[in-house]
Scaffold this active site. Structure first.
Site, PDB file in Angstrom:
ATOM      1  N   GLU A 187      -7.077  -7.630  -0.484  1.00  0.00           N
ATOM      2  CA  GLU A 187      -6.936  -7.879   0.495  1.00  0.00           C
ATOM      3  C   GLU A 187      -9.005  -7.393   0.789  1.00  0.00           C
ATOM      4  O   GLU A 187      -9.059  -6.246   0.458  1.00  0.00           O
ATOM      5  CB  GLU A 187      -6.507  -6.319   2.026  1.00  0.00           C
ATOM      6  CG  GLU A 187      -5.159  -6.814   1.873  1.00  0.00           C
ATOM      7  CD  GLU A 187      -4.528  -5.886   2.673  1.00  0.00           C
ATOM      8  OE1 GLU A 187      -4.804  -5.358   3.850  1.00  0.00           O
ATOM      9  OE2 GLU A 187      -3.204  -5.902   2.859  1.00  0.00           O
TER      10      GLU A 187
ATOM     11  N   GLU B 214       1.445  -1.097   0.081  1.00  0.00           N
ATOM     12  CA  GLU B 214      -0.371   0.190  -0.197  1.00  0.00           C
ATOM     13  C   GLU B 214       0.861   0.757   0.239  1.00  0.00           C
ATOM     14  O   GLU B 214       0.659   1.806   1.087  1.00  0.00           O
ATOM     15  CB  GLU B 214      -1.560  -0.242   1.322  1.00  0.00           C
ATOM     16  CG  GLU B 214      -1.756  -1.339   1.343  1.00  0.00           C
ATOM     17  CD  GLU B 214      -2.415  -0.745   2.228  1.00  0.00           C
ATOM     18  OE1 GLU B 214      -3.003  -0.295   3.344  1.00  0.00           O
ATOM     19  OE2 GLU B 214      -4.438  -1.394   1.993  1.00  0.00           O
TER      20      GLU B 214
HETATM   21  C1  GAL Z   1      -4.168  -2.224   4.714  1.00  0.00           C
HETATM   22  C2  GAL Z   1      -2.919  -2.887   5.163  1.00  0.00           C
HETATM   23  C3  GAL Z   1      -2.654  -4.396   6.312  1.00  0.00           C
HETATM   24  C4  GAL Z   1      -3.461  -4.670   7.297  1.00  0.00           C
HETATM   25  C5  GAL Z   1      -5.290  -3.505   6.843  1.00  0.00           C
HETATM   26  C6  GAL Z   1      -5.874  -3.643   8.316  1.00  0.00           C
HETATM   27  O1  GAL Z   1      -3.984  -1.064   4.905  1.00  0.00           O
HETATM   28  O2  GAL Z   1      -2.540  -3.433   4.148  1.00  0.00           O
HETATM   29  O3  GAL Z   1      -1.819  -4.877   6.708  1.00  0.00           O
HETATM   30  O4  GAL Z   1      -2.484  -3.499   8.584  1.00  0.00           O
HETATM   31  O5  GAL Z   1      -5.177  -2.424   6.133  1.00  0.00           O
HETATM   32  O6  GAL Z   1      -6.223  -4.258   8.710  1.00  0.00           O
END
Ligand code: GAL
Length: 867
Positions: free
Chosen positions: A268, A199
């Site tokens: 994600e 990110e």
């Molecule tokens: C995203 C990040 C992850 C984790 C997630 C929230 O932005 O890439 O590593 O932090 O948020 O759980």
């Protein structure tokens, strides 16, 4: 009946083939399929999807972070993911768990990455390796080793030589390790994708030109590793063409990769959210998770990863923060303890099955988009063989809608997607949860003295204690005028740093005469603090921030003459994300006492004496080889509400094989270990009763983490997972360090037990069964809904607590009959389910009076006890 690529959806579940046989059959078929895939070979891609060994693939991926559980749990977690219809396991690589000091690597225990990847391979699944090595992840310091911050000249995540040097060195080390073990798909292993950075797109501009150069460098450094599979970068809005840019969000249906020849990958999808101490417990409803996934595949997505599928535990001091809880349960499809979370796990499993039935048409068909109303649409995929799959969705947040699609009517609940693997029959709707839910309890087990302890036969548990000195123990580390930064001083080797000074109070002070109290006024960058005055704990506080710092005031007792001020400052997990996050400091910035004859006395520039860490930590009191370094005080009645106390007891493992949580509700704040293994920080800090919580979550509409909270006025985390594999049959050493005071006699183990199952299914729910294909290819459009119940291993349905076919209301644990109720309900369910470990009940005339209250859509609700 619907025939889709060799499988048949039966409108009438063939009860001879029990659901569970069918389920196992499906798993068997999927595993044969996956096994051939696990030796993946060549991985390429086009605009539509990854291409593995020449075949386009739709992939469901599940994040399981290896150090957030223990090796003994890995095979079970991977298996549960596979049974949930998952094809790929995804994990980050945790740099600071592996490179303990420059060039000093660790891959043992929970950090045995190779073992983890091999377990995934053995299960016949693929793996996505998100190397980072910056990872965020609510993990301490975002995964980057703290020592790197202290390598002179280092700035993280920008065009900075030392950072790039160590990042490249570690990335290369991991890549070589995987290559040596032949774990990349190009070598016949399971790894099909690798990620560099994480990110970075959100922060790049904060680093100016150096940010851009760094992002391009990271991509080319990764690509030059020659791993033979594609590299991805998530939320990287300027990713070069050599890598695939991917999406992270609660919804990624609208995401478009930067280039038209890249597949649409979702790294994600957050099926829940993490917790912070003192806050409420966030939940994402399964209907909405399923909706987001279905929408993604409806709109051409090809790889979808649940972050997290199993969140697990931030053991020891691995949690990021500040204030991320030790539990990283995440409301994920597999809970922290490794049990499938119902109904989420079951609902998503059905969703995955439904999507897989569409795979051929989705990947080979041409999409046609059709508007079916203002917020209703269909996406239809038809391939040259005539196979057709459709997703029809209603994104209206409030209103259900009936739409016409290819000369048939379909009722779509608000905010839902229906999946039609043959373009006719709905096999799954994201808002109709047929999957069972479970009644999960934490059953208390008093701590039992170990039979192997010297007190064999003695009933009461024997506690031994060691009380830390308030303030500097042993030699002071240094004395300095004014304050040092907490993290720069501890280098995160410990949470604890003592700041001590003294103040002389003249006998003329009016407050002494009046018997009033002056006010201690402290400002700190964080994260938590205990203030002792003349050895007595006067105040505890916590907070975070530099501008402004957190502040607190507390009246304290001072005496005439010298008064000792000892402030124990604590970190509660280091910052894990943000631009320049590694420079965020902690610790005291101002200490004053108000109420003197001359006003306020500022102690900030006093000479402060510092001590890093606790004596007990220094001695390793929680480890078997450190325990004998002191004389513990043995006591049948351990002191209660006493600050700075180490407690030790030798205990037996709780009976049974259920997962174990350590119940710390009667303790204050501190650290816990079993047999030297780090359970983690405990802090049963309660969220405010004035916060907003929901009884039931309305799944409709866009989800945000603050949408559906539970646990108002309760400790954010009461139980702390102790993996079963850490227990010996007897003679287990439980060690606790309590900072502010608690009642250790009330510490107990709890067994996480599934004691019951519930399900509700309405007549208009689609039935979803896999059966061998019928010879005549019979197609019927009539669907019979059914309930499936499944008790945990070695248990059976012993009582049917509730059953009503009609218009029952309420939720699992509190169902009640509605106006319409078929009196046969209980006896029918008992006949089919009692003494069975699993059963299926169809909503058909043979079982229930379907003619009852003809105007209502009837449903069957069941609650049963498993024992
Ligand atoms: C995203 C990040 C992850 C984790 C997630 C929230 O932005 O890439 O590593 O932090 O948020 O759980």
């Amino acid at each position: 009946m619907v025939t889709v690529r060799g499988f048949t959806f039966s409108s009438r579940p063939n009860m001879k083939l029990s659901f569970f046989f069918l389920l196992q059959f499906t798993v068997f078929v999927l595993s044969c399929f996956a096994f051939s895939l696990a030796n993946a070979g060549n991985v390429t891609y086009d605009h539509r999807s990854l291409i593995i060994n020449g075949q386009h693939k739709l992939l469901i991926s599940a994040a399981i972070h290896y150090p957030r559980s223990v090796p003994a749990m890995w095979p079970g977690l991977v298996q549960t993911a596979k049974e949930g219809g998952v094809d790929v396991i995804e994990t980050y690589v945790f740099w600071n768990g592996h490179e303990l000091s420059p060039g000093n690597y660790y891959f043992g225990g929970r950090y045995d990455l190779v073992k983890f990847v091999k377990i995934v391979r053995e299960a016949g699944l693929y793996l996505i390796l998100r190397i980072g090595p910056f990872v965020a992840a609510e993990w301490n310091f975002g995964g980057v080793p703290v020592w790197l911050h202290y390598v002179p000249g280092t700035v993280f995540r920008t065009d900075n030589e030392p950072f790039k040097h160590y990042m490249e060195k570690f990335t290369t080390f991991i890549v070589n390790l995987m290559k040596q073990e032949k774990l990349f798909a190009s070598q016949g292993g399971p790894i099909i994708l690798a990620q560099v950075e994480n990110e970075y797109g959100y922060y790049e501009s904060a680093y100016g030109e150096g940010g851009k150069r760094y992002a391009m460098w990271a991509a080319s450094m990764a690509v030059s590793q020659n791993i033979g599979v594609p590299w991805i970068m998530c939320q990287q809005f300027d990713a070069p063409d050599t890598v695939i840019d991917t999406c992270n969000s609660f919804y990624c249906d609208q995401f478009k990769p930067l280039s038209p020849n890249k597949p649409k990958i979702w790294t994600e999808n957050w099926p829940g959210w993490f917790k912070t101490f003192g806050s409420r417990d966030p939940h994402r409803p399964p209907e909405d998770v399923a909706f987001s996934v279905a929408r993604f595949f409806q709109k051409g997505g090809s790889v979808q990863n649940y972050y997290m599928y199993h969140g697990g535990t931030n053991f020891g001091r691995t949690s990021g923060g500040p204030f991320i809880t030790t539990s990283y349960d995440y409301d994920a499809p597999i809970d922290e303890y490794g049990l499938p979370r119902f109904p989420k796990w079951g609902h998503l499993k059905e969703l995955h099955g439904a999507i897989k039935l569409c795979e051929h048409a989705l990947l080979n068909g041409e999409p046609t988009h059709m508007s079916l109303g203002p917020s209703q649409e269909a996406d239809v995929y038809t391939d040259s063989s005539g196979a057709c799959a459709a997703f029809i969705s209603n994104i209206d947040e409030k209103n259900d809608k009936t739409v016409e699609f290819q000369n048939a009517s379909y009722h779509l609940p608000a905010w839902s997607v229906s999946i039609l693997p043959d373009c006719k029959n709905v096999v799954f709707n994201t808002a109709k949860v047929r999957a069972q839910t479970t009644v999960v309890e934490m059953v208390a087990e008093d701590l039992q003295p170990s039979v192997a302890s010297p007190d064999k036969g003695v009933k009461a548990l024997k506690w031994e204690i060691f009380v830390e000195k308030v303030g500097v123990w042993g030699e002071a580390d240094f004395i300095k005028n004014g304050f040092v930064d907490h993290i720069n001083t501890t280098k995160d080797d410990t949470d604890y740093l003592w700041y001590t000074t003294s103040i002389f109070v003249s006998e003329n002070e009016a407050f002494l005469k009046k018997g009033s109290q002056p006010v201690l006024f402290i400002e700190s960058k964080g994260h938590a603090l205990h203030a002792f005055v003349n050895q007595k704990l006067e105040a505890s506080a916590s907070g975070n921030g530099t501008n402004p710092p957190f502040k607190f005031k507390k009246p304290v007792s001072l005496k005439a003459g010298k008064n000792e001020i000892a402030l124990l400052s604590m970190t509660v997990g280091l910052q894990n994300a943000g631009s320049f996050y590694e420079w965020v400091g902690a610790g005291l910035t101002s200490v004053k006492i108000e109420g003197f004859n001359n006003g306020t006395v500022d102690l900030s520039s006093n000479a402060w004496t510092y001590k890093i860490g606790l004596q007990g930590e220094h001695l390793g009191l929680y480890k078997s080889d450190g325990m004998d370094n002191i004389n513990w005080l043995s006591t049948p009645e351990p002191p209660k509400e006493q600050p700075l106390t180490w407690y030790k007891a030798i205990v037996d493992a709780p009976p049974g094989d259920e997962p174990i949580g350590l119940d710390m509700i009667h303790m204050g704040k501190g650290l816990a270990w079993l047999n030297g293994e780090e359970i983690g920080r405990y802090w049963p800090w309660k969220s405010s009763v004035h916060d907003k919580c929901v009884k039931e979550c309305d799944y409709r509409g866009k989800f945000m983490p603050d949408k559906c909270f539970t646990g108002c006025g309760e400790p954010t985390q009461r139980w702390y997972h102790i993996p079963r594999s850490w227990f010996k049959p007897s003679g287990n050493i439980l060690a606790i360090f309590e900072e502010k005071g608690g009642d250790p006699t009330k510490i107990s183990f709890s067994r996480r037990k599934t004691s019951g199952v519930c399900a509700v299914v309405a007549e208009d729910y689609p039935s979803f069964e896999l059966e061998p294909e019928h010879e005549n290819g019979d197609v019927s459009t009539k669907n019979n809904a059914a309930i499936f119940l499944n008790c945990p291993k070695n248990t059976r349905i012993s009582t049917v607590k509730f059953a009503s076919f009609g218009t029952p209301t309420g939720t699992c644990g509190s169902y009640s009959k509605g106006e319409c109720h078929d009196p046969k309900s209980i006896s029918v369910v008992e006949k089919m389910c009692l003494n069975k470990s699993e059963c299926a009940i169809e909503l058909i005339e043979e079982n229930f009076s379907k003619g009852l209250c003809p105007d209502a859509t009837k449903k069957l609700a069941v609650e049963a006890v498993c024992s």
